[in-house]
Design a protein around this motif. Structure first.
Motif, PDB file in Angstrom:
ATOM      1  N   GLY A 162      62.516 -35.106  23.133  1.00 24.67           N
ATOM      2  CA  GLY A 162      61.631 -33.953  23.002  1.00 24.67           C
ATOM      3  C   GLY A 162      62.279 -32.625  23.337  1.00 24.67           C
ATOM      4  N   LYS A 163      63.542 -32.641  23.695  1.00 31.06           N
ATOM      5  CA  LYS A 163      64.228 -31.401  24.096  1.00 31.06           C
ATOM      6  C   LYS A 163      65.216 -30.892  23.047  1.00 31.06           C
ATOM      7  CE  LYS A 163      63.868 -32.601  29.009  1.00 31.06           C
ATOM      8  NZ  LYS A 163      64.618 -32.894  30.259  1.00 31.06           N
ATOM      9  N   VAL A 164      65.365 -31.666  21.968  1.00 32.04           N
ATOM     10  CA  VAL A 164      66.297 -31.310  20.899  1.00 32.04           C
ATOM     11  C   VAL A 164      65.525 -31.239  19.584  1.00 32.04           C
ATOM     12  CG1 VAL A 164      68.370 -32.022  19.632  1.00 32.04           C
ATOM     13  CG2 VAL A 164      68.205 -32.460  22.095  1.00 32.04           C
ATOM     14  N   LYS A 165      65.816 -30.236  18.756  1.00 30.63           N
ATOM     15  CA  LYS A 165      65.154 -30.129  17.457  1.00 30.63           C
ATOM     16  C   LYS A 165      65.885 -31.035  16.472  1.00 30.63           C
ATOM     17  CE  LYS A 165      63.695 -26.886  13.852  1.00 30.63           C
ATOM     18  NZ  LYS A 165      63.761 -25.479  13.357  1.00 30.63           N
ATOM     19  N   VAL A 166      65.220 -32.119  16.079  1.00 26.01           N
ATOM     20  CA  VAL A 166      65.812 -33.067  15.137  1.00 26.01           C
ATOM     21  C   VAL A 166      65.197 -32.829  13.760  1.00 26.01           C
ATOM     22  CG1 VAL A 166      66.170 -35.500  14.578  1.00 26.01           C
ATOM     23  CG2 VAL A 166      66.148 -34.759  16.979  1.00 26.01           C
ATOM     24  N   VAL A 167      66.049 -32.540  12.762  1.00 31.77           N
ATOM     25  CA  VAL A 167      65.551 -32.241  11.420  1.00 31.77           C
ATOM     26  C   VAL A 167      66.012 -33.291  10.422  1.00 31.77           C
ATOM     27  CG1 VAL A 167      65.399 -29.768  11.842  1.00 31.77           C
ATOM     28  CG2 VAL A 167      67.524 -30.723  10.940  1.00 31.77           C
ATOM     29  N   LYS A 226      67.426 -40.687  24.160  1.00 34.50           N
ATOM     30  CA  LYS A 226      66.699 -41.403  25.217  1.00 34.50           C
ATOM     31  C   LYS A 226      67.645 -41.742  26.363  1.00 34.50           C
ATOM     32  CE  LYS A 226      63.821 -45.467  26.071  1.00 34.50           C
ATOM     33  NZ  LYS A 226      63.200 -46.692  25.488  1.00 34.50           N
ATOM     34  N   GLN A 227      68.840 -42.199  26.034  1.00 38.77           N
ATOM     35  CA  GLN A 227      69.842 -42.544  27.047  1.00 38.77           C
ATOM     36  C   GLN A 227      70.181 -41.328  27.918  1.00 38.77           C
ATOM     37  OE1 GLN A 227      71.335 -45.433  27.805  1.00 38.77           O
ATOM     38  NE2 GLN A 227      72.937 -44.677  29.159  1.00 38.77           N
ATOM     39  N   GLY A 231      78.641 -24.230  21.053  1.00 33.03           N
ATOM     40  CA  GLY A 231      78.448 -24.161  22.501  1.00 33.03           C
ATOM     41  C   GLY A 231      78.075 -25.483  23.129  1.00 33.03           C
ATOM     42  N   ILE A 232      78.247 -26.573  22.393  1.00 34.36           N
ATOM     43  CA  ILE A 232      77.899 -27.906  22.901  1.00 34.36           C
ATOM     44  C   ILE A 232      79.183 -28.640  23.295  1.00 34.36           C
ATOM     45  CG2 ILE A 232      76.744 -30.099  22.410  1.00 34.36           C
ATOM     46  CD1 ILE A 232      75.222 -28.598  20.149  1.00 34.36           C
ATOM     47  N   ASN A 233      79.331 -28.881  24.583  1.00 33.62           N
ATOM     48  CA  ASN A 233      80.494 -29.600  25.083  1.00 33.62           C
ATOM     49  C   ASN A 233      80.123 -30.912  25.756  1.00 33.62           C
ATOM     50  OD1 ASN A 233      82.651 -27.536  24.528  1.00 33.62           O
ATOM     51  ND2 ASN A 233      81.299 -26.310  25.837  1.00 33.62           N
ATOM     52  N   ASN A 234      78.839 -31.071  26.068  1.00 33.57           N
ATOM     53  CA  ASN A 234      78.350 -32.313  26.675  1.00 33.57           C
ATOM     54  C   ASN A 234      76.905 -32.525  26.238  1.00 33.57           C
ATOM     55  OD1 ASN A 234      76.455 -31.076  28.734  1.00 33.57           O
ATOM     56  ND2 ASN A 234      78.397 -30.095  29.330  1.00 33.57           N
ATOM     57  N   PRO A 235      76.361 -33.721  26.412  1.00 32.38           N
ATOM     58  CA  PRO A 235      75.007 -34.017  25.940  1.00 32.38           C
ATOM     59  C   PRO A 235      73.931 -33.049  26.438  1.00 32.38           C
ATOM     60  CG  PRO A 235      76.124 -36.049  26.518  1.00 32.38           C
ATOM     61  CD  PRO A 235      77.023 -34.937  26.948  1.00 32.38           C
ATOM     62  N   GLN A 236      74.012 -32.612  27.684  1.00 34.36           N
ATOM     63  CA  GLN A 236      72.964 -31.745  28.233  1.00 34.36           C
ATOM     64  C   GLN A 236      72.894 -30.395  27.517  1.00 34.36           C
ATOM     65  OE1 GLN A 236      70.640 -32.926  30.285  1.00 34.36           O
ATOM     66  NE2 GLN A 236      71.775 -34.855  30.063  1.00 34.36           N
ATOM     67  N   GLU A 237      73.977 -29.997  26.884  1.00 33.08           N
ATOM     68  CA  GLU A 237      73.992 -28.727  26.153  1.00 33.08           C
ATOM     69  C   GLU A 237      73.363 -28.849  24.757  1.00 33.08           C
ATOM     70  OE1 GLU A 237      77.786 -26.502  28.310  1.00 33.08           O
ATOM     71  OE2 GLU A 237      78.157 -27.708  26.514  1.00 33.08           O
ATOM     72  N   LEU A 238      72.834 -30.041  24.447  1.00 35.64           N
ATOM     73  CA  LEU A 238      72.092 -30.235  23.195  1.00 35.64           C
ATOM     74  C   LEU A 238      70.676 -29.654  23.283  1.00 35.64           C
ATOM     75  CD1 LEU A 238      73.013 -33.945  22.360  1.00 35.64           C
ATOM     76  CD2 LEU A 238      73.599 -31.966  20.959  1.00 35.64           C
ATOM     77  N   VAL A 239      70.207 -29.393  24.483  1.00 32.28           N
ATOM     78  CA  VAL A 239      68.841 -28.886  24.681  1.00 32.28           C
ATOM     79  C   VAL A 239      68.610 -27.615  23.865  1.00 32.28           C
ATOM     80  CG1 VAL A 239      67.194 -27.951  26.357  1.00 32.28           C
ATOM     81  CG2 VAL A 239      68.641 -29.904  26.977  1.00 32.28           C
ATOM     82  N   GLY A 240      67.563 -27.640  23.040  1.00 37.57           N
ATOM     83  CA  GLY A 240      67.212 -26.487  22.225  1.00 37.57           C
ATOM     84  C   GLY A 240      68.023 -26.341  20.953  1.00 37.57           C
ATOM     85  N   LYS A 241      68.984 -27.229  20.743  1.00 40.26           N
ATOM     86  CA  LYS A 241      69.834 -27.147  19.544  1.00 40.26           C
ATOM     87  C   LYS A 241      69.199 -27.901  18.376  1.00 40.26           C
ATOM     88  CE  LYS A 241      73.172 -24.969  21.744  1.00 40.26           C
ATOM     89  NZ  LYS A 241      73.566 -23.583  21.446  1.00 40.26           N
ATOM     90  N   THR A 242      69.719 -27.649  17.167  1.00 41.60           N
ATOM     91  CA  THR A 242      69.212 -28.296  15.958  1.00 41.60           C
ATOM     92  C   THR A 242      70.206 -29.341  15.463  1.00 41.60           C
ATOM     93  OG1 THR A 242      68.042 -26.279  15.295  1.00 41.60           O
ATOM     94  CG2 THR A 242      68.456 -27.920  13.581  1.00 41.60           C
ATOM     95  N   ILE A 243      69.743 -30.588  15.445  1.00 39.64           N
ATOM     96  CA  ILE A 243      70.584 -31.706  15.016  1.00 39.64           C
ATOM     97  C   ILE A 243      69.943 -32.362  13.802  1.00 39.64           C
ATOM     98  CG2 ILE A 243      71.671 -33.875  15.702  1.00 39.64           C
ATOM     99  CD1 ILE A 243      72.622 -31.434  17.319  1.00 39.64           C
TER     100      ILE A 243
END
Length: 326
Positions: A153-158, A147-148, A118-130
């Motif tokens: 703080g809006k994306v789960k980075v593992v 940051k760009q 469901g990610i088609n643009n950067p803003q749709e990364l919110v709440g996703k796990t990367i």
């Protein structure tokens, strides 16, 4: 008793001599990673050993931080790592020196999002796990991209290593990953690239790979480090002159694929995803005579801002040298 008294020191001396001989005979240990670059060809061919005139114990690592740990312990004398692990290690004053820039990373590292996420643009990364290997060049690029985009703080980075990323991707445990080959080649087949290291570099956060040596080893064996650099540069020159011939069915690409675990079909594109500077460029103000030091300092400052390193040094020039490039 007199006979035993004579034999004992003789045996002790003999044991000491054998120990010294074993120390001298210990092979050079080189830590490498699975990134695709032209120097994997002379590695596969034994050209480094031939040029240096001694055996090399090649050890494979999953990421730069693992190489740094091995360098710190003394288990490895020469290692391949990225600009982010280099900045972190230098900030801790680890006694290493970067003696050649082995790749200026462009599309060879990228943020790929999984089809169906469901990610088609950067803003749709919110709440996703990367996923990404922490304190690697890919991690640095991912943090700079977030940051760009205003997504800190809006994306789960593992934190996952490349092989773990490929497995987690297949299971559907992650929505995307910023990583390098061979994992990158695999996940691109069922995903799409949202950005890559080239674009992040244009935003002001370039990344690169280097070969580093422990300072004590480089000072004792400068000729070995110089010969290692020359073999690497010769491979860059061969690739630059014959790039069109390095196709999926070429011997060069087959060797790289076998050594890195990549698919031969992916290797030509992955090779094209980085730049490999010649000797003149290596020694220029763009790289080892200035630019690399500046880039490491900026990387360290960003890592401190992100809470990944505790301190930033006032001068990173002791950790970069152009004197091993002939």
């Amino acid at each position: 008793m007199a006979h035993k008294a004579f034999i004992r020191p003789l045996l002790t001396a003999l044991a000491a001599s054998l120990l010294a001989l074993n120390v001298q005979a210990a092979p050079l240990v080189v830590g490498y990673q699975t990134g695709v670059d032209p120097s994997k060809v002379p590695q596969a061919d034994g050209a480094y050993e031939k040029a240096i005139g001694e055996k090399i114990d090649w050890r494979r690592f999953n990421s730069g931080p693992e190489v740094v740990t091995a360098l710190a312990s003394g288990d490895v004398q020469i290692g391949n790592l990225g600009s982010s692990p280099l900045a972190a290690a230098a900030s801790r004053k680890l006694p290493i020196v970067a003696f050649i820039v082995s790749a200026q990373i462009n599309s060879a590292e990228a943020l790929v999002v999984r089809n169906g996420s469901g990610i088609n643009n950067p803003q749709e990364l919110v709440g996703k796990t990367i996923a990404t290997p922490f304190v690697s060049t890919s991690h640095y690029s991912l943090l700079a991209a977030l940051k760009q985009w205003g997504l800190e703080g809006k994306v789960k980075v593992v934190n996952l290593q490349p092989l773990q990323i490929a497995a987690a991707w297949k299971r559907g445990d992650i929505d995307g990953a910023f990583v390098w080959s061979p994992a990158l080649g695999e996940i691109r087949k069922t995903g799409k690239v949202l950005t890559d290291a080239a674009e992040v570099g244009r935003w002001g956060a370039p990344t690169f790979e280097v070969w580093v040596a422990r300072k004590d080893y480089a000072e004792k064996h400068p000729e070995v480090v110089a010969k290692f650099a020359k073999v690497t540069l010769d491979s860059f020159a061969d690739y630059a002159a014959n790039k069109a011939k390095w196709t999926a069915d070429s011997e060069q690409v087959k060797k790289i694929a076998k050594l890195t675990g990549s698919n031969a079909e992916d290797v030509p594109d992955l090779l094209a995803g980085s730049e490999y500077a010649d000797a003149q460029t290596q020694r220029s103000a763009t790289l080892l005579s200035g630019g690399t030091v500046d880039a490491v300092a900026k990387t360290a400052a960003f890592l401190k801002e992100q809470g990944k390193v505790e301190t930033v040094l006032s001068d990173y020039s002791p950790y970069v040298s152009d004197k091993y490039i002939q």
